[in-house]
Design a protein around this motif. Structure first.
Motif, short mmCIF file in Angstrom:
data_model
loop_
_atom_site.label_atom_id
_atom_site.label_comp_id
_atom_site.label_asym_id
_atom_site.label_seq_id
_atom_site.Cartn_x
_atom_site.Cartn_y
_atom_site.Cartn_z
N VAL A 50 27.13 8.15 -37.25
CA VAL A 50 28.01 8.92 -36.16
C VAL A 50 28.90 10.17 -37.11
N ALA A 51 28.97 10.56 -37.00
CA ALA A 51 30.55 11.14 -38.18
C ALA A 51 31.89 11.90 -37.20
N VAL A 52 32.80 11.62 -37.59
CA VAL A 52 34.12 11.76 -37.16
C VAL A 52 34.79 12.77 -37.44
N SER A 53 35.73 13.48 -37.22
CA SER A 53 36.57 14.06 -36.95
C SER A 53 37.97 14.20 -36.61
N ARG A 54 39.52 15.11 -36.70
CA ARG A 54 40.21 14.84 -36.08
C ARG A 54 39.78 15.46 -35.03
N THR A 55 39.18 16.82 -35.39
CA THR A 55 38.75 17.28 -34.33
C THR A 55 37.31 17.51 -33.60
N ARG A 56 36.91 18.29 -32.72
CA ARG A 56 35.45 18.23 -32.34
C ARG A 56 35.29 19.82 -33.03
N PRO A 57 33.88 20.00 -33.24
CA PRO A 57 33.81 20.99 -34.23
C PRO A 57 33.29 22.42 -33.30
N ARG A 58 33.95 23.51 -33.43
CA ARG A 58 33.82 24.66 -32.63
C ARG A 58 33.30 26.20 -32.83
N ASP A 59 33.14 27.42 -32.62
CA ASP A 59 33.08 28.28 -33.20
C ASP A 59 32.21 27.99 -35.07
N GLY A 60 33.27 28.80 -35.39
CA GLY A 60 32.55 28.51 -37.00
C GLY A 60 31.94 26.85 -37.55
N LYS A 61 33.03 26.39 -37.13
CA LYS A 61 32.00 25.15 -37.06
C LYS A 61 30.88 24.80 -37.05
N LEU A 62 31.06 24.77 -35.46
CA LEU A 62 29.57 25.13 -35.00
C LEU A 62 28.46 25.11 -35.52
N ALA A 63 28.24 26.85 -35.77
CA ALA A 63 27.37 27.61 -36.45
C ALA A 63 26.98 27.13 -38.24
N ALA A 64 28.29 26.59 -39.29
CA ALA A 64 28.11 26.26 -40.57
C ALA A 64 27.11 24.91 -40.76
N LEU A 65 27.79 23.84 -39.24
CA LEU A 65 26.97 22.93 -38.84
C LEU A 65 25.35 23.13 -38.79
N ALA A 66 25.61 24.21 -38.34
CA ALA A 66 23.76 23.99 -37.45
C ALA A 66 23.12 24.43 -38.52
N GLU A 67 23.80 25.61 -39.51
CA GLU A 67 22.83 26.51 -40.89
C GLU A 67 22.44 25.00 -41.58
N ALA A 68 23.78 24.05 -41.86
CA ALA A 68 23.67 22.85 -42.50
C ALA A 68 22.70 22.05 -42.28
N HIS A 69 22.50 21.83 -41.30
CA HIS A 69 21.26 20.34 -40.65
C HIS A 69 19.55 21.51 -41.10
N ALA A 70 19.64 22.37 -40.45
CA ALA A 70 18.25 23.21 -40.32
C ALA A 70 18.41 23.37 -42.27
N ARG A 71 19.37 23.70 -43.16
CA ARG A 71 18.85 23.51 -44.61
C ARG A 71 18.46 21.85 -44.96
#
Length: 279
Positions: A50-71
Protein backbone atom coordinates in the motif's frame (compact mmCIF):
# COMPACT_ATOMS: atom_id res chain seq x y z
CA UNK A 1 8.14 -10.63 12.68
CA UNK A 2 11.05 -11.31 10.30
CA UNK A 3 10.27 -10.13 6.77
CA UNK A 4 11.61 -12.15 3.86
CA UNK A 5 14.64 -10.33 2.37
CA UNK A 6 13.36 -10.79 -1.18
CA UNK A 7 10.13 -8.96 -0.33
CA UNK A 8 12.12 -6.15 1.32
CA UNK A 9 14.36 -5.93 -1.74
CA UNK A 10 11.36 -5.65 -4.07
CA UNK A 11 9.92 -2.89 -1.86
CA UNK A 12 13.19 -0.95 -2.03
CA UNK A 13 13.29 -1.34 -5.81
CA UNK A 14 9.69 -0.15 -6.06
CA UNK A 15 10.48 2.98 -4.07
CA UNK A 16 13.60 3.73 -6.10
CA UNK A 17 11.78 3.44 -9.44
CA UNK A 18 8.67 5.37 -8.32
CA UNK A 19 10.74 8.09 -6.62
CA UNK A 20 12.66 8.58 -9.86
CA UNK A 21 9.45 8.74 -11.90
CA UNK A 22 7.42 10.91 -9.47
CA UNK A 23 9.79 12.62 -6.99
CA UNK A 24 8.54 13.30 -3.45
CA UNK A 25 5.19 11.66 -4.18
CA UNK A 26 5.10 8.47 -2.07
CA UNK A 27 5.18 9.45 1.61
CA UNK A 28 4.30 6.06 3.04
CA UNK A 29 4.92 2.52 1.83
CA UNK A 30 3.64 -0.55 3.68
CA UNK A 31 3.92 -4.25 2.94
CA UNK A 32 0.78 -6.27 3.58
CA UNK A 33 -0.19 -9.79 2.52
CA UNK A 34 2.12 -12.76 3.09
CA UNK A 35 5.22 -10.60 3.56
CA UNK A 36 3.58 -8.86 6.53
CA UNK A 37 2.14 -12.09 7.96
CA UNK A 38 5.42 -14.00 8.01
CA UNK A 39 4.38 -16.42 5.27
CA UNK A 40 6.12 -15.12 2.13
CA UNK A 41 6.97 -17.91 -0.33
CA UNK A 42 9.09 -16.69 -3.28
CA UNK A 43 7.63 -19.20 -5.77
CA UNK A 44 4.00 -18.57 -4.77
CA UNK A 45 3.65 -15.16 -3.15
CA UNK A 46 3.22 -11.73 -4.63
CA UNK A 47 4.66 -8.66 -2.91
CA UNK A 48 1.56 -6.84 -1.66
CA UNK A 49 1.91 -3.14 -0.88
CA UNK A 50 0.00 0.00 0.00
CA UNK A 51 1.56 3.29 -1.12
CA UNK A 52 0.29 6.49 0.50
CA UNK A 53 0.59 10.11 -0.64
CA UNK A 54 -0.83 13.48 0.31
CA UNK A 55 -3.26 13.25 -2.62
CA UNK A 56 -4.10 10.57 -5.14
CA UNK A 57 -2.11 10.54 -8.38
CA UNK A 58 -3.75 12.23 -11.34
CA UNK A 59 -3.00 12.95 -15.01
CA UNK A 60 0.77 13.21 -15.45
CA UNK A 61 1.52 11.35 -12.24
CA UNK A 62 -0.75 8.50 -13.28
CA UNK A 63 1.06 8.23 -16.60
CA UNK A 64 4.45 8.31 -14.87
CA UNK A 65 3.41 5.59 -12.43
CA UNK A 66 2.13 3.44 -15.30
CA UNK A 67 5.48 3.74 -17.06
CA UNK A 68 7.38 3.01 -13.85
CA UNK A 69 5.42 -0.18 -13.20
CA UNK A 70 5.76 -1.31 -16.80
CA UNK A 71 9.52 -1.02 -16.37
CA UNK A 72 9.40 -2.86 -13.04
CA UNK A 73 7.36 -5.71 -14.55
CA UNK A 74 10.04 -6.22 -17.20
CA UNK A 75 12.98 -5.98 -14.82
CA UNK A 76 11.46 -7.89 -11.89
CA UNK A 77 8.64 -10.16 -13.16
CA UNK A 78 8.79 -12.64 -10.23
CA UNK A 79 7.60 -12.18 -7.57
CA UNK A 80 4.95 -9.87 -8.98
CA UNK A 81 3.79 -6.67 -7.33
CA UNK A 82 0.19 -6.28 -6.13
CA UNK A 83 -0.87 -3.07 -4.45
CA UNK A 84 -2.86 0.13 -4.27
CA UNK A 85 -2.14 3.87 -4.19
CA UNK A 86 -4.00 5.83 -1.49
CA UNK A 87 -4.09 9.27 0.08
CA UNK A 88 -3.73 9.66 3.86
CA UNK A 89 -7.41 10.55 4.09
CA UNK A 90 -8.24 7.24 2.40
CA UNK A 91 -6.59 5.33 5.23
CA UNK A 92 -8.90 7.04 7.70
CA UNK A 93 -12.07 6.80 5.59
CA UNK A 94 -11.77 3.07 4.87
CA UNK A 95 -12.48 0.99 1.76
CA UNK A 96 -16.24 1.60 1.67
CA UNK A 97 -15.92 5.34 2.17
CA UNK A 98 -13.67 6.08 -0.80
CA UNK A 99 -13.90 5.67 -4.57
CA UNK A 100 -11.89 3.04 -6.37
CA UNK A 101 -8.49 4.21 -7.54
CA UNK A 102 -5.11 3.26 -8.99
CA UNK A 103 -3.31 0.06 -8.21
CA UNK A 104 -1.19 -2.80 -9.45
CA UNK A 105 -2.25 -6.38 -10.08
CA UNK A 106 0.26 -9.04 -11.09
CA UNK A 107 2.70 -6.26 -11.90
CA UNK A 108 0.30 -4.43 -14.25
CA UNK A 109 -0.77 -0.87 -13.40
CA UNK A 110 -4.47 0.06 -13.54
CA UNK A 111 -6.06 3.45 -13.00
CA UNK A 112 -8.90 1.67 -11.16
CA UNK A 113 -10.42 -1.75 -10.63
CA UNK A 114 -7.75 -3.55 -8.64
CA UNK A 115 -8.78 -6.22 -6.16
CA UNK A 116 -7.25 -4.96 -2.90
CA UNK A 117 -9.79 -2.22 -2.09
CA UNK A 118 -11.44 -4.19 0.69
CA UNK A 119 -11.51 -4.48 4.51
CA UNK A 120 -8.89 -7.26 4.61
CA UNK A 121 -6.23 -4.84 3.36
CA UNK A 122 -7.11 -2.28 6.03
CA UNK A 123 -7.20 -4.99 8.70
CA UNK A 124 -3.68 -6.18 7.84
CA UNK A 125 -2.49 -2.57 7.72
CA UNK A 126 -3.69 -2.07 11.29
CA UNK A 127 -2.41 -5.34 12.71
CA UNK A 128 0.64 -6.52 10.80
CA UNK A 129 1.86 -4.08 8.11
CA UNK A 130 5.61 -3.76 7.57
CA UNK A 131 6.53 -0.08 7.40
CA UNK A 132 9.06 0.62 4.65
CA UNK A 133 8.55 4.39 4.66
CA UNK A 134 6.39 6.74 6.70
CA UNK A 135 4.72 6.59 10.13
CA UNK A 136 3.39 3.43 11.71
CA UNK A 137 -0.16 2.81 10.58
CA UNK A 138 -1.33 2.90 14.20
CA UNK A 139 -0.55 6.61 14.25
CA UNK A 140 -2.53 7.54 11.14
CA UNK A 141 -6.08 7.24 12.49
CA UNK A 142 -6.51 4.11 10.38
CA UNK A 143 -10.07 3.00 9.66
CA UNK A 144 -11.19 -0.15 11.46
CA UNK A 145 -14.39 -2.03 10.64
CA UNK A 146 -14.79 -5.52 12.11
CA UNK A 147 -18.34 -5.90 10.82
CA UNK A 148 -17.22 -4.86 7.34
CA UNK A 149 -14.45 -7.48 7.43
CA UNK A 150 -16.97 -10.20 8.33
CA UNK A 151 -19.34 -9.07 5.58
CA UNK A 152 -16.48 -9.08 3.08
CA UNK A 153 -15.42 -12.57 4.15
CA UNK A 154 -18.94 -13.94 3.75
CA UNK A 155 -19.25 -12.39 0.29
CA UNK A 156 -15.83 -13.80 -0.60
CA UNK A 157 -17.03 -17.32 0.16
CA UNK A 158 -19.51 -17.11 -2.72
CA UNK A 159 -17.02 -15.40 -5.04
CA UNK A 160 -14.43 -18.08 -4.34
CA UNK A 161 -16.88 -20.90 -4.96
CA UNK A 162 -17.55 -19.42 -8.38
CA UNK A 163 -13.82 -19.32 -9.09
CA UNK A 164 -12.75 -22.67 -7.70
CA UNK A 165 -15.79 -24.81 -8.43
CA UNK A 166 -16.65 -24.27 -12.05
CA UNK A 167 -20.08 -25.39 -13.30
CA UNK A 168 -21.22 -28.44 -15.23
CA UNK A 169 -18.73 -30.89 -16.69
CA UNK A 170 -15.78 -28.53 -16.15
CA UNK A 171 -16.38 -28.40 -12.39
CA UNK A 172 -13.16 -28.38 -10.43
CA UNK A 173 -10.83 -27.85 -13.40
CA UNK A 174 -9.02 -25.14 -11.42
CA UNK A 175 -8.39 -27.72 -8.70
CA UNK A 176 -6.44 -30.06 -10.99
CA UNK A 177 -3.41 -27.78 -10.61
CA UNK A 178 -1.37 -27.78 -7.41
CA UNK A 179 -1.50 -24.00 -7.01
CA UNK A 180 -5.27 -24.11 -7.43
CA UNK A 181 -5.56 -26.63 -4.59
CA UNK A 182 -3.32 -24.48 -2.38
CA UNK A 183 -5.31 -21.31 -3.03
CA UNK A 184 -8.72 -22.94 -2.65
CA UNK A 185 -8.15 -25.07 0.44
CA UNK A 186 -6.05 -22.58 2.41
CA UNK A 187 -8.10 -19.66 1.13
CA UNK A 188 -11.33 -21.19 2.42
CA UNK A 189 -9.67 -22.03 5.75
CA UNK A 190 -8.62 -18.39 5.94
CA UNK A 191 -12.14 -17.07 5.35
CA UNK A 192 -13.48 -19.46 7.99
CA UNK A 193 -10.81 -18.24 10.44
CA UNK A 194 -11.73 -14.60 9.80
CA UNK A 195 -15.41 -15.30 10.39
CA UNK A 196 -14.66 -17.24 13.57
CA UNK A 197 -12.17 -14.79 15.12
CA UNK A 198 -12.24 -11.44 13.30
CA UNK A 199 -8.48 -11.80 12.72
CA UNK A 200 -6.68 -12.18 9.38
CA UNK A 201 -4.23 -15.12 9.45
CA UNK A 202 -1.52 -16.09 7.03
CA UNK A 203 -2.42 -18.90 4.65
CA UNK A 204 -0.14 -21.31 6.48
CA UNK A 205 -1.66 -20.46 9.84
CA UNK A 206 -5.11 -20.81 8.29
CA UNK A 207 -4.17 -24.34 7.24
CA UNK A 208 -2.98 -25.19 10.76
CA UNK A 209 -6.26 -23.79 12.06
CA UNK A 210 -8.06 -26.11 9.64
CA UNK A 211 -6.23 -29.13 11.03
CA UNK A 212 -7.31 -28.19 14.55
CA UNK A 213 -10.85 -27.18 13.65
CA UNK A 214 -12.18 -29.56 11.01
CA UNK A 215 -12.91 -33.25 11.17
CA UNK A 216 -10.04 -35.72 10.59
CA UNK A 217 -11.59 -36.77 7.27
CA UNK A 218 -10.39 -33.40 5.87
CA UNK A 219 -6.83 -33.50 7.23
CA UNK A 220 -5.29 -35.16 4.18
CA UNK A 221 -6.38 -32.42 1.76
CA UNK A 222 -5.37 -29.68 4.21
CA UNK A 223 -1.96 -31.31 4.67
CA UNK A 224 -1.62 -31.50 0.88
CA UNK A 225 -2.38 -27.78 0.52
CA UNK A 226 0.18 -26.99 3.22
CA UNK A 227 2.72 -29.21 1.46
CA UNK A 228 2.22 -27.33 -1.80
CA UNK A 229 2.74 -24.01 -0.02
CA UNK A 230 5.54 -24.89 2.38
CA UNK A 231 7.39 -27.86 0.84
CA UNK A 232 6.50 -28.18 -2.86
CA UNK A 233 9.48 -30.47 -3.43
CA UNK A 234 8.01 -33.10 -1.09
CA UNK A 235 5.99 -36.01 -2.44
CA UNK A 236 2.31 -35.45 -3.20
CA UNK A 237 -0.07 -37.03 -0.70
CA UNK A 238 -2.40 -38.22 -3.50
CA UNK A 239 -2.03 -40.87 -6.19
CA UNK A 240 -3.69 -38.79 -8.92
CA UNK A 241 -4.70 -35.13 -9.51
CA UNK A 242 -8.29 -36.29 -9.94
CA UNK A 243 -8.40 -37.84 -6.48
CA UNK A 244 -6.94 -34.67 -5.01
CA UNK A 245 -9.44 -32.53 -6.90
CA UNK A 246 -12.31 -34.60 -5.51
CA UNK A 247 -11.23 -34.00 -1.92
CA UNK A 248 -10.46 -30.31 -2.49
CA UNK A 249 -13.85 -29.73 -4.10
CA UNK A 250 -15.69 -31.51 -1.29
CA UNK A 251 -13.72 -29.63 1.36
CA UNK A 252 -14.35 -26.23 -0.19
CA UNK A 253 -18.08 -26.93 -0.36
CA UNK A 254 -18.20 -28.14 3.24
CA UNK A 255 -16.33 -25.15 4.65
CA UNK A 256 -18.47 -22.80 2.57
CA UNK A 257 -21.59 -24.31 4.11
CA UNK A 258 -20.19 -23.66 7.57
CA UNK A 259 -19.15 -20.14 6.64
CA UNK A 260 -22.64 -19.30 5.45
CA UNK A 261 -23.87 -20.24 8.92
CA UNK A 262 -21.42 -17.77 10.45
CA UNK A 263 -24.07 -15.61 12.06
CA UNK A 264 -25.09 -18.63 14.12
CA UNK A 265 -21.65 -19.42 15.48
CA UNK A 266 -21.29 -19.00 19.20
CA UNK A 267 -18.00 -17.17 19.43
CA UNK A 268 -15.99 -17.99 22.51
CA UNK A 269 -17.91 -21.24 23.21
CA UNK A 270 -15.84 -23.89 21.54
CA UNK A 271 -14.60 -23.87 17.97
CA UNK A 272 -16.66 -24.04 14.79
CA UNK A 273 -16.54 -27.32 12.93
CA UNK A 274 -17.25 -28.58 9.45
CA UNK A 275 -20.41 -30.49 10.21
CA UNK A 276 -20.22 -32.95 7.34
CA UNK A 277 -20.19 -36.72 7.30
CA UNK A 278 -16.91 -38.54 7.59
CA UNK A 279 -16.22 -40.24 4.32
Amino acid sequence: MITHPLALGIADTLLAVVDAAVPDFVEGLYLVGSAALGDFRPLLSDVDFVAVSRTRPRDGKLAALAEAHARLALEQPIPALDGIYLAWDDLRDGPDGIPDGPGVQQGLFFESGCHDWHPLTWSVLGASAITIRGPLCAGTGLWCGAADLEQWALASVDRCLGTWLEPDEAEGATLLAADGVERAVLGMCRLHYILATGVVPSKSNAGLYGLITFQPAWHRIIDEALRIRRAPEAACLYETPGERRRDASAFVRAVADDARAGSRWERGRGRPACRTKDR
